[in-house]
Design a protein around this motif. Sequence first.
Motif, mmCIF file in Angstrom:
data_model
loop_
_atom_site.group_PDB
_atom_site.id
_atom_site.type_symbol
_atom_site.label_atom_id
_atom_site.label_comp_id
_atom_site.label_asym_id
_atom_site.label_seq_id
_atom_site.Cartn_x
_atom_site.Cartn_y
_atom_site.Cartn_z
ATOM 1 N N VAL A 137 3.445 12.529 -6.581
ATOM 2 C CA VAL A 137 2.013 12.600 -6.456
ATOM 3 C C VAL A 137 1.600 14.205 -6.666
ATOM 4 O O VAL A 137 2.033 15.137 -5.766
ATOM 5 C CB VAL A 137 1.661 12.406 -4.724
ATOM 6 N N PRO A 138 0.838 14.216 -7.657
ATOM 7 C CA PRO A 138 0.404 15.788 -7.976
ATOM 8 C C PRO A 138 -0.498 16.163 -6.730
ATOM 9 O O PRO A 138 -1.358 15.208 -6.060
ATOM 10 C CB PRO A 138 -0.344 15.490 -9.045
ATOM 11 N N ALA A 139 -0.406 17.415 -6.475
ATOM 12 C CA ALA A 139 -1.327 17.884 -5.358
ATOM 13 C C ALA A 139 -1.854 19.329 -5.593
ATOM 14 O O ALA A 139 -0.938 20.342 -6.430
ATOM 15 C CB ALA A 139 -0.576 17.967 -3.946
ATOM 16 N N VAL A 140 -3.015 19.845 -4.957
ATOM 17 C CA VAL A 140 -3.182 21.309 -5.111
ATOM 18 C C VAL A 140 -2.362 21.918 -4.087
ATOM 19 O O VAL A 140 -1.913 23.077 -4.228
ATOM 20 C CB VAL A 140 -4.656 21.547 -4.791
ATOM 21 N N ALA A 141 -1.971 21.389 -2.863
ATOM 22 C CA ALA A 141 -1.358 22.043 -1.916
ATOM 23 C C ALA A 141 -0.676 20.919 -1.035
ATOM 24 O O ALA A 141 -1.500 19.658 -0.972
ATOM 25 C CB ALA A 141 -1.940 22.869 -0.888
ATOM 26 N N CYS A 142 0.549 21.187 -0.085
ATOM 27 C CA CYS A 142 0.788 20.093 0.749
ATOM 28 C C CYS A 142 1.239 20.904 2.115
ATOM 29 O O CYS A 142 1.297 22.172 2.203
ATOM 30 C CB CYS A 142 2.053 19.427 0.430
ATOM 31 N N GLY B 176 -5.900 17.195 -2.394
ATOM 32 C CA GLY B 176 -6.002 17.042 -3.920
ATOM 33 C C GLY B 176 -7.272 17.488 -4.448
ATOM 34 O O GLY B 176 -7.712 18.459 -3.937
ATOM 35 N N TYR B 177 -7.411 17.126 -5.518
ATOM 36 C CA TYR B 177 -8.808 17.525 -6.432
ATOM 37 C C TYR B 177 -10.146 17.278 -5.700
ATOM 38 O O TYR B 177 -11.176 17.690 -6.275
ATOM 39 C CB TYR B 177 -8.762 17.170 -7.769
ATOM 40 N N GLY B 178 -10.075 16.198 -4.830
ATOM 41 C CA GLY B 178 -11.472 15.791 -4.003
ATOM 42 C C GLY B 178 -11.964 14.421 -4.528
ATOM 43 O O GLY B 178 -12.927 14.094 -4.074
ATOM 44 N N GLY B 179 -11.194 14.026 -5.471
ATOM 45 C CA GLY B 179 -11.694 12.599 -5.918
ATOM 46 C C GLY B 179 -11.395 11.267 -5.240
ATOM 47 O O GLY B 179 -11.853 10.173 -5.326
ATOM 48 N N GLY B 180 -10.494 11.541 -4.284
ATOM 49 C CA GLY B 180 -9.945 10.266 -3.525
ATOM 50 C C GLY B 180 -8.961 9.433 -4.196
ATOM 51 O O GLY B 180 -8.735 8.572 -3.793
ATOM 52 N N PHE B 181 -8.524 9.621 -5.477
ATOM 53 C CA PHE B 181 -7.934 8.470 -6.327
ATOM 54 C C PHE B 181 -6.578 8.215 -5.584
ATOM 55 O O PHE B 181 -6.359 7.195 -5.463
ATOM 56 C CB PHE B 181 -7.693 9.064 -7.729
ATOM 57 N N TYR B 182 -5.851 9.122 -5.352
ATOM 58 C CA TYR B 182 -4.398 8.879 -4.595
ATOM 59 C C TYR B 182 -4.648 8.648 -3.022
ATOM 60 O O TYR B 182 -4.054 7.554 -2.678
ATOM 61 C CB TYR B 182 -3.710 10.258 -4.697
#
Length: 188
Positions: free
Chosen positions: A119-124, A132-138
């Motif tokens: 899972v790609p992420a901006v931060a964890c 994430g990027y704020g789109g809610g896809f994941y």
Amino acid sequence: MTLVSSKRQLRQKILQQRQSLTQETWQEKSLQLCQVLESCSYFQAAKTILAYFPFRQEPDLNSMFKSDHRWGFSRCVDGSLIWHHWTPGNRLNEGTYGILEPHFQSPILTPSEVDLILVPAVACDKRGYRLGYGGGFYDRLLSSPQWQNIPTIGIIFDFAYLPILPVDSWDKPLEAICTESQIISIYA
């Protein structure tokens, strides 16, 4: 400050830091991350792995795609992620948001075929939550019954591993996080 604005500010800060990496440093960190990931038991046990093509200097996983795993990549369709089988050399298109994705006629992967989701992420954070990027896809994907029991590993660089992130009610924690220096199992 609201949860939305604190997420937005944090996202902006981490993305700036990530995009300020030189090309050489980004590639070096990405290769180190791939080596750490390949040593992970989740990765070694998996036959079919969902991954991503890098966007905005996300860790680049391309060096792993020649391995003996079966790879799946998403296409963004009507606010959802549709997963397709892909092998190196297969055609790619530029999709929504400028992200590379498999051709729409590539074979579709079903949840029952998938062993691991990278899972790609901006931060964890240390609890396994991701920004994430704020789109809610994941978030939507990982909340759906057919996908929610597949192991997930958040992929970030060390500087994006934080003590705690702001969390919404729909956020789902990941099983593990991989950086260029370590694998962190959340439930171990």
